[in-house]
Design an enzyme around this catalytic site. Structure first.
Site: not given
Length: 347
Positions: A131, A134-136, A328
């Site tokens: 997570i 993927v996010e940052t 996602y």
């Protein structure tokens, strides 16, 4: 003490101050796109609402007077990758050798924290890591938009979701006031998501945890709090510890016309279709599954033009609570698998 630029001694404020950049004023922006409460009835209504919740009026007015309309935010909302890419295109963004290797390194660097999060919340270390990856990109890219500008723009100018973003703007202002930080300094995504895990403000309020017990829920600069917060988010959305995420499956070359909607293919709702019902239409799991198991059937388009199938279990649905896209959720699941494998190889 009610000034926006008040000083605080917390380590969160000290960390966030390094993000400071001069406020950018856009010469071609019409005056009516600015959000000073004295000139904007909707922002004045928001001020009145938050004053009733204990946020000082002078603080709110000073903050909102510095909010700028940003057209690029509205443009970015229209071009989200989840809406325009096929699976193989979306996958190629996130499932890369570098992101996998750096994910394994993130797991190694935070092994104790991840193990504690998994023990506390039941969420695997590789899922938490994926997570954040993927996010940052493990905290490397947290966003360069001023959150205040993004949320004000979306709250009062988004043609469909203005009410939703108005709530996010209200939550953001409360967070900034309660944490004693300057709301003009906080940066994030074009949609107002913040920190390592890219929590929107209401998610911060609901799910952020102080996982290192220092008295501050710092998702911007503290990976320990970010790890605990992601795990808490999944646990609160009913992640099932030890349960699978998805299964490989087979089926016809393409989903017959009309059947995709009937069988809820690629939906982000909780599983409602039984394995037995899917089998009636030629969709079979690659491994034996209970006929009564409810799943989310997935049809994924690959670069060779073929459509391949998977059955998502309840934990797949839980991942879509983080981002309401089947692409996602599948990217997170596959990245987690690859990170876990790399981590074992590096051990």
């Amino acid at each position: 003490m009610n000034k926006v630029h008040r000083k605080a001694s917390s380590c969160l404020l000290a960390a966030l101050m390094c993000w400071a950049t001069p406020t950018l004023l856009f010469a071609d922006e019409p005056a009516q796109h600015h959000f000073a409460p004295s000139q904007h009835g909707e922002t004045q209504a928001l001020v009145d609402e938050l004053v009733e919740q204990g946020v000082p009026q002078a603080w709110l007015v000073e903050a909102l007077e510095q909010a700028n309309f940003t057209q690029s935010v509205l443009d970015a909302m229209e071009g989200a990758a989840e809406r325009r890419l096929q699976w193989h295109e979306y996958r190629d963004i996130f499932i890369t050798e570098q992101r996998i290797q750096e994910g394994a390194e993130f797991m190694q660097a935070h092994a104790d924290t991840l193990a504690r999060a998994e023990s506390t919340y039941g969420v695997p270390a590789e899922i938490i890591t994926a997570i954040i990856g993927v996010e940052t990109y493990y905290g490397r890219h947290k966003g360069q938009h001023r959150v205040l500008d993004s949320l004000a723009t979306l709250a009062f100018h988004h043609p469909v979701r203005g009410t939703f973003f108005r709530g996010e703007l209200a939550a953001f202002l409360r967070i900034a006031y309660e944490q004693q930080v300057d709301p003009t300094e906080l940066r994030g995504s074009y949609a107002g998501a913040m920190g390592y895990p890219q929590f929107i403000p209401t998610s911060y309020q609901a799910y952020a945890v102080d996982f290192d017990d220092d008295g501050i829920r710092d998702l911007w600069e503290n990976p320990v709090d970010a790890i605990g917060s992601v795990a808490n988010y999944f646990a609160e959305h009913r992640w099932i510890a030890g349960a699978p995420i998805y299964h490989q499956a087979s089926g016809p070359e393409e989903v017959p016309e009309g059947l995709a909607q009937e069988l809820s293919f690629n939906q982000t709702s909780a599983p409602t279709v039984s394995v037995a019902k899917l089998a009636e239409h030629g969709f079979e799991p690659a491994e034996p599954l209970d006929d009564d198991l409810l799943v989310v059937p997935l049809a994924l388009e690959f670069a060779d033009g073929e459509t391949r199938y998977r059955f998502g279990e309840f934990n797949f649905y839980v991942i879509t609570r983080y981002n309401h896209s089947h692409l996602y959720a599948m990217a997170v699941a596959e990245l987690a698998e690859a990170i876990a494998e790399q981590y074992e190889d590096d051990a």
